[in-house]
Write an enzyme that holds these catalytic residues in place. Sequence first.
Site, PDB file in Angstrom:
ATOM      1  N   GLU A   1      51.781 -49.055 -79.130  1.00 27.18           N
ATOM      2  CA  GLU A   1      51.180 -50.379 -78.921  1.00 27.18           C
ATOM      3  C   GLU A   1      50.434 -50.799 -80.174  1.00 27.18           C
ATOM      4  O   GLU A   1      49.652 -50.033 -80.735  1.00 27.18           O
ATOM      5  CB  GLU A   1      50.234 -50.305 -77.718  1.00 27.18           C
ATOM      6  CG  GLU A   1      49.446 -51.544 -77.421  1.00 27.18           C
ATOM      7  CD  GLU A   1      48.536 -51.371 -76.203  1.00 27.18           C
ATOM      8  OE1 GLU A   1      47.760 -52.291 -75.929  1.00 27.18           O
ATOM      9  OE2 GLU A   1      48.613 -50.303 -75.544  1.00 27.18           O
TER      10      GLU A   1
ATOM     11  N   ASP B   1      47.884 -53.638 -80.976  1.00 21.02           N
ATOM     12  CA  ASP B   1      47.053 -54.733 -80.482  1.00 21.02           C
ATOM     13  C   ASP B   1      46.664 -55.625 -81.659  1.00 21.02           C
ATOM     14  O   ASP B   1      45.737 -55.318 -82.414  1.00 21.02           O
ATOM     15  CB  ASP B   1      45.808 -54.195 -79.791  1.00 21.02           C
ATOM     16  CG  ASP B   1      46.121 -53.465 -78.507  1.00 21.02           C
ATOM     17  OD1 ASP B   1      47.032 -53.904 -77.796  1.00 21.02           O
ATOM     18  OD2 ASP B   1      45.465 -52.447 -78.223  1.00 21.02           O
TER      19      ASP B   1
ATOM     20  N   GLU C   1      42.800 -58.669 -79.319  1.00 15.31           N
ATOM     21  CA  GLU C   1      42.133 -58.582 -78.018  1.00 15.31           C
ATOM     22  C   GLU C   1      40.813 -59.298 -78.198  1.00 15.31           C
ATOM     23  O   GLU C   1      39.985 -58.889 -79.027  1.00 15.31           O
ATOM     24  CB  GLU C   1      41.949 -57.127 -77.602  1.00 15.31           C
ATOM     25  CG  GLU C   1      43.275 -56.439 -77.325  1.00 15.31           C
ATOM     26  CD  GLU C   1      43.084 -55.097 -76.649  1.00 15.31           C
ATOM     27  OE1 GLU C   1      43.241 -55.022 -75.418  1.00 15.31           O
ATOM     28  OE2 GLU C   1      42.780 -54.124 -77.368  1.00 15.31           O
TER      29      GLU C   1
ATOM     30  N   HIS D   1      47.877 -48.138 -81.707  1.00 12.22           N
ATOM     31  CA  HIS D   1      47.893 -46.961 -80.835  1.00 12.22           C
ATOM     32  C   HIS D   1      49.222 -46.235 -81.032  1.00 12.22           C
ATOM     33  O   HIS D   1      50.290 -46.809 -80.773  1.00 12.22           O
ATOM     34  CB  HIS D   1      47.785 -47.351 -79.361  1.00 12.22           C
ATOM     35  CG  HIS D   1      46.539 -48.071 -78.963  1.00 12.22           C
ATOM     36  ND1 HIS D   1      45.453 -47.436 -78.397  1.00 12.22           N
ATOM     37  CD2 HIS D   1      46.210 -49.380 -79.034  1.00 12.22           C
ATOM     38  CE1 HIS D   1      44.510 -48.329 -78.120  1.00 12.22           C
ATOM     39  NE2 HIS D   1      44.944 -49.518 -78.504  1.00 12.22           N
TER      40      HIS D   1
END
Length: 459
Positions: free
Chosen positions: A233, A235, A238, A249
């Site tokens: 992942e 991101d 956010e 991640h």
Amino acid sequence: MLSSVILGLLLPLLSSAQLVGTNTPEQHPSISFATCSTGGSCTVQQSSVVLDSNWRWAHQGTSGSTNCYTGNAWDSNICSSPSACASNCAIEGADYSGTYGISTSGGDLTLKFVTQHQYGKNVGSRVYLMQPGSNEKYQIFKLKNKEFTFDADVSKMGCGLNGALYFVEMPEDGGKGAFSGNKAGAKYGTGYCDAQCPHDLKWINGEANVLDWQPSATDPNSGTGRYGACCAEMDIWEANSIATAFTPHTCSKEGLYRCEGTECGDGAERYQSVCDKDGCDFNSYRMGNTSFYGPNGVVNTNARMTVVTQFITTDGTDTGALKEIRRLYVQNGQVIQNSKVNIPGMTAYDSITDEFCVDQKNVFQDNNAYIQKGGNKVMGDAMERGMVLVMSIWADHAAHMLWLDSSYPLDRPESQPGVKRGTCPTSSGDPKDVESQQANAQAVFGGIKFGPIGSTFRA
């Protein structure tokens, strides 16, 4: 994790299954994005978005109306086993605007947090960008040696909310080709996974996640099953109006991996997961610049902004190892460089490198699973294989979003480096309060552009 609350006759519309219903035609809302080339020439692509299958009404038979999942429990007569659900249940097309508060206009996507409709209300949503000209495949992005740019408006999002834009290594067709039980595929938003190895997905790899299903104690329409869906992942964003973070991640498995037991990393086994759940985050407030992002900040969240993320490789090629994730903003015609770290004992980093991650974890006294699982190199490997774009709005039943915009974890003093992440009080973020107090909240994403470094934005 994301949750949807839909009350009334069709309670709930968030369940998922793998047959396709015939009660509501599936019409993906259209949206445009641009692909750019060196020099800044960009071509507009006409595409669409699709709602995640977890939000959709699941019922018995393709034209039936008997729920396969009601409240936060499966109907054991219809779904006596994972395969029985595949045979018995269908997911429906979606009324995107009327039921889910999802709308598009040109290149903009608006996700409303709470939407009242004829059967009750919906809370939150998650959508994926489709491949232009296709209703059956997600758009795949290969991010290394490229930059990804979009506009964001978070002015109507306060404490406890997350308007997220990110990439995950989910299958291009939603898993339809690999799993015979999946008859819905990407057209109906199947195949989600992320680095948290979520257990609240009702369908993984073409089977219902009914085994050991436990209803949520705080969400009347959610629960968790035996299996989780893990994958790498990235991101990109956010955020709410108070705080933002970008976070890679890594995972030790390629693509969507259905986990069970210790490898999911639940609770005390968090750091035994196949994925790095913490990631290596850059949150300007947490990194010591408390005036950089927020209402009337250097990056002013009262107004729309352009967010640029660059993925730098060691040799300047698409196949070189990922070495740096760099952030820029553009607002009011001005390019704003990312804030620099202002933490005693740390270099004044302004991007995510392996060195930044090592120093951050040491100073903050956090587990460094990101580097242990390969750091930027392994994150880049997932990018080279290809990732799907996700956009969502959600409230946090697990940790009330304190990890983004408040002080977290709660068992450490606020004065400890890395604990304070934003100005929200630790009492904020309870989903029931967020739903009642911020019913008109929304996240707006738009102006998506993708291309070589330096091609997608202008001051």
